[in-house]
Design a protein around this motif. Structure first.
Motif, PDB file in Angstrom:
ATOM      1  N   ILE A  52      -6.829  -5.735  -0.292  1.00 53.93           N
ATOM      2  CA  ILE A  52      -6.365  -5.691   1.088  1.00 53.93           C
ATOM      3  C   ILE A  52      -7.553  -5.980   1.997  1.00 53.93           C
ATOM      4  CG2 ILE A  52      -5.493  -4.185   2.915  1.00 53.93           C
ATOM      5  CD1 ILE A  52      -3.788  -2.828   0.848  1.00 53.93           C
ATOM      6  N   ILE A  68      -9.887  -6.389   8.657  1.00 48.39           N
ATOM      7  CA  ILE A  68     -10.356  -7.387   9.618  1.00 48.39           C
ATOM      8  C   ILE A  68     -10.620  -6.713  10.953  1.00 48.39           C
ATOM      9  CG2 ILE A  68      -9.691  -9.464  10.905  1.00 48.39           C
ATOM     10  CD1 ILE A  68      -7.959 -10.241   8.513  1.00 48.39           C
ATOM     11  N   LYS A 104       2.737 -11.848  -0.761  1.00 47.94           N
ATOM     12  CA  LYS A 104       2.177 -10.803  -1.631  1.00 47.94           C
ATOM     13  C   LYS A 104       1.175  -9.939  -0.871  1.00 47.94           C
ATOM     14  CE  LYS A 104      -0.402 -10.132  -5.940  1.00 47.94           C
ATOM     15  NZ  LYS A 104       0.279  -8.876  -6.193  1.00 47.94           N
ATOM     16  N   LEU A 105       0.357 -10.598  -0.062  1.00 51.38           N
ATOM     17  CA  LEU A 105      -0.641  -9.837   0.695  1.00 51.38           C
ATOM     18  C   LEU A 105       0.042  -8.870   1.662  1.00 51.38           C
ATOM     19  CD1 LEU A 105      -3.518  -9.272   1.520  1.00 51.38           C
ATOM     20  CD2 LEU A 105      -3.480 -11.309   2.957  1.00 51.38           C
ATOM     21  N   ASN A 153       1.518  -6.068  -0.210  1.00 51.09           N
ATOM     22  CA  ASN A 153       0.470  -5.135  -0.641  1.00 51.09           C
ATOM     23  C   ASN A 153       0.105  -4.157   0.472  1.00 51.09           C
ATOM     24  OD1 ASN A 153       0.099  -5.846  -3.279  1.00 51.09           O
ATOM     25  ND2 ASN A 153      -1.605  -7.235  -2.901  1.00 51.09           N
ATOM     26  N   ILE A 154      -0.031  -4.694   1.670  1.00 50.24           N
ATOM     27  CA  ILE A 154      -0.432  -3.835   2.793  1.00 50.24           C
ATOM     28  C   ILE A 154       0.669  -2.817   3.085  1.00 50.24           C
ATOM     29  CG2 ILE A 154      -0.983  -3.815   5.250  1.00 50.24           C
ATOM     30  CD1 ILE A 154      -2.226  -6.610   4.863  1.00 50.24           C
ATOM     31  N   LEU A 169      -5.068 -12.687   6.839  1.00 51.14           N
ATOM     32  CA  LEU A 169      -4.301 -11.535   7.335  1.00 51.14           C
ATOM     33  C   LEU A 169      -4.852 -10.270   6.702  1.00 51.14           C
ATOM     34  CD1 LEU A 169      -1.575 -10.615   8.839  1.00 51.14           C
ATOM     35  CD2 LEU A 169      -0.627 -10.554   6.538  1.00 51.14           C
TER      36      LEU A 169
END
Lengths: 114, 448
Positions: A24, A27, B60-61, B64-65, B113
């Motif tokens: 993850i 940012i 997917k990202l 995941n978050i 992101l």
């Protein structure tokens, strides 16, 4: 001296190796408004955020429950903004790259976002 | 030095492990900032049909978050067994508990992101709620406060005496803070500003008959050391004050107090009413279908506005000149009214900073603009602005779709707010970590 810095850098980088498929990105901007990107593992992120959220709840609720009713003003909503920092174990993460969240506590059955 | 080095190494990890350009470029990169002509920028629309791998990686990202946040929240125990037995408690009283959890997503300048850290602009705000305790918010839900600016909540029918009484504690606090020398001037000017604000919101209360109506108007002013009140946020160390007006539902034939305004203020008021009417028409035309297919529904639209020296109202782009924020809400159960045509065929986009690159871009692409010493006002075709909002809705739908797919066991995404910057072409791009939002779309989850 230079070799010592290099070891520290490699040590800082090592925890992230192999975690990219479930990583993850964090940012943000540092104090000089330069972009900062840090990759953490999903499991680590969830564990530490969970610890932080629990810590916030465990700290805030006893204090809120001790408040007695009465007086002209009644507290109904408390918003706590938290950055997950080194004190609860984020460790090597850069200070300006700390994940943040906000928790809204309420004692109303019909609350609204403040 | 060490910090910088660690950041570089960590950055290298990200660079090596995740495609930085994971978010489609035309979702966040505005044409005037990418060095493209409009036709070239339009041609990048094809990138919206991004390679499957890229779309899969972004999905997917995001999953995941959401999963990680859901797992974190599911570690929270419930604490609803400590309700006070005090008979004086209000009817809606329950034990103190964590009601909402809010996190922010951000997009870097390179298209990555991630979860937003302590500093930076959120691209999407995500609100979580324990599902079995949740219910729909009163529309409109009020956004979280991020500043500690003294403020006055005002209504259109508030008597002058009540305005003065409510201002008094703030006035005393400002004087006690030592930043204001002339208390009497401050009291006089701030009261006058409050009454002007009240006159403006009285105009906003008029129901234009659209599905979308103004639910909130927030005006920030600055006060200098002599007690003079200025309408624009400056960049210096002036004292700030906020006027806030909100209503929870549209009403027919609103009662308004008519107050005589100076010519300049009356012009701003008239232009603001026209801006509201045109924007409400835009929103009605765009959202005629009503729903987002993912179970989330847009219920609120926020736009940052500014006024030129001549009283022209427009959408503010960039920093330093935001006059206020206007929130539009819709009656989500109200039947859709056939959209009416707007009078103006363009939207004013106000930029305080004179960007040579932006003006060159406008000239090269036939975008009209007026430049003065204080600002540049670009004339964006209203049809393109509507298309921009339509695309923004699609982007918002993507995030909503993932939020509805990947909940925690007990905590689920209840509300989300994507934020956008407005292009001179009328396009809307997701705000990146160093940017500022002109427009915000607010969705709530219909499945709670």
């Amino acid at each position: 001296m230079r070799a010592r810095w290099l070891l520290i850098l490699i040590g800082a980088a090592a925890p992230f190796a192999g975690c990219n498929s479930d990583g993850i990105p964090l940012i943000g901007l540092d104090d000089d408004k330069n972009p900062v990107e840090v990759l953490v593992s999903k499991a680590d992120y969830a564990k530490r955020m969970g610890t932080a959220v629990t810590a916030v709840q465990d700290s805030a609720l006893p204090a809120l429950n001790r408040r007695a009713l009465g007086g002209d003003w009644l507290l109904r909503t408390l918003v706590v903004g938290i950055g997950v920092n080194a004190e609860i174990g984020i460790g090597p993460y850069k200070a300006s790259a700390l994940p943040k969240f906000r928790v809204v506590f309420s004692n109303s059955t019909d609350p609204t976002l403040p | 030095m060490l910090n910088i080095a660690i950041a570089l190494v960590m950055g290298a990890n990200v660079h090596a492990g995740i495609d930085r350009n994971i978010v489609p470029e035309n979702w966040y990169s505005l044409p005037e900032d990418s060095g493209l002509r409009i036709n070239e920028a339009v041609s990048t629309e094809g990138k919206a049909l991004k390679p499957r791998e890229k779309e899969a990686a972004l999905t997917k990202l995001l999953d995941n978050i959401f999963e990680a946040n859901g797992e974190a929240l599911d570690q929270l125990g419930t604490t609803l067994d400590n309700a006070t037995p005090d008979p004086r408690r209000p009817k809606d009283w329950t034990a103190w508990h964590a009601e909402y959890f809010a996190t922010d997503l951000s997009i870097s300048a390179s298209g990555l992101l991630g979860a937003l850290t302590w500093k930076g602009s959120p691209s999407v705000q995500v609100f979580w709620r324990r599902q079995n305790e949740a219910r729909k918010p009163a529309v409109p839900a009020l956004p979280p406060e991020k500043t500690e600016v003294p403020s006055l909540n005002i209504t259109s029918d508030m008597p002058e005496g009540q305005i003065s009484a409510q201002l008094e504690p703030a006035i005393r606090a400002m004087v006690a803070g030592g930043k204001i020398n002339d208390e009497n001037a401050l009291r006089k000017n701030l009261t006058a500003a409050a009454e002007n604000f009240q006159a403006v919101v009285a105009g906003l209360e008029k129901d234009p008959g659209f599905q979308w109506w103004v639910s909130r108007f927030r005006l920030d002013v600055t006060i200098d050391v002599s007690g003079k009140v200025n309408p624009f946020l400056g960049m210096g160390a002036e004292t700030k004050f906020r006027f806030d007006w909100a209503r929870i539902q549209a009403k027919q034939g609103a009662v308004t107090r008519q107050r005589k305004l100076a010519a300049a203020d009356a012009r701003v008021k008239s232009n603001l009413e026209e801006f509201v009417r045109a924007t409400a028409a835009d929103l009605e035309a765009i959202t005629a279908s009503g729903k987002v297919a993912t179970g989330f529904q847009m219920y609120q639209f926020r736009v940052g506005i500014g006024a030129t020296a001549t009283g022209t109202i427009g959408i503010v782009k960039g920093t330093g000149s935001v006059l206020g924020q206007i929130y539009f809400a819709q009656n989500v159960k109200k039947p859709v009214v056939h959209p009416r045509e707007s009078v103006d065929d363009y939207v004013n986009v106000i930029e305080a900073e004179h960007s040579k690159a932006h003006m060159n871009f406008a000239e090269a692409n036939g975008i009209a603009f007026d430049s003065s010493a204080d600002e540049v006002v670009y004339k964006v075709e209203r049809a393109k602005f509507r298309k921009g909002i339509e695309r923004a809705l699609k982007m918002g739908s993507f995030f909503a779709a993932r939020a509805s797919q990947k909940p925690g066991r007990r905590w689920k995404v209840f509300e989300m707010r994507p934020a956008f910057d407005l292009s001179l072409t009328g396009a809307l791009g997701l705000v990146t970590v160093g940017g500022l939002a002109s427009v915000e779309l607010d969705y709530y989850n219909e499945n709670f």
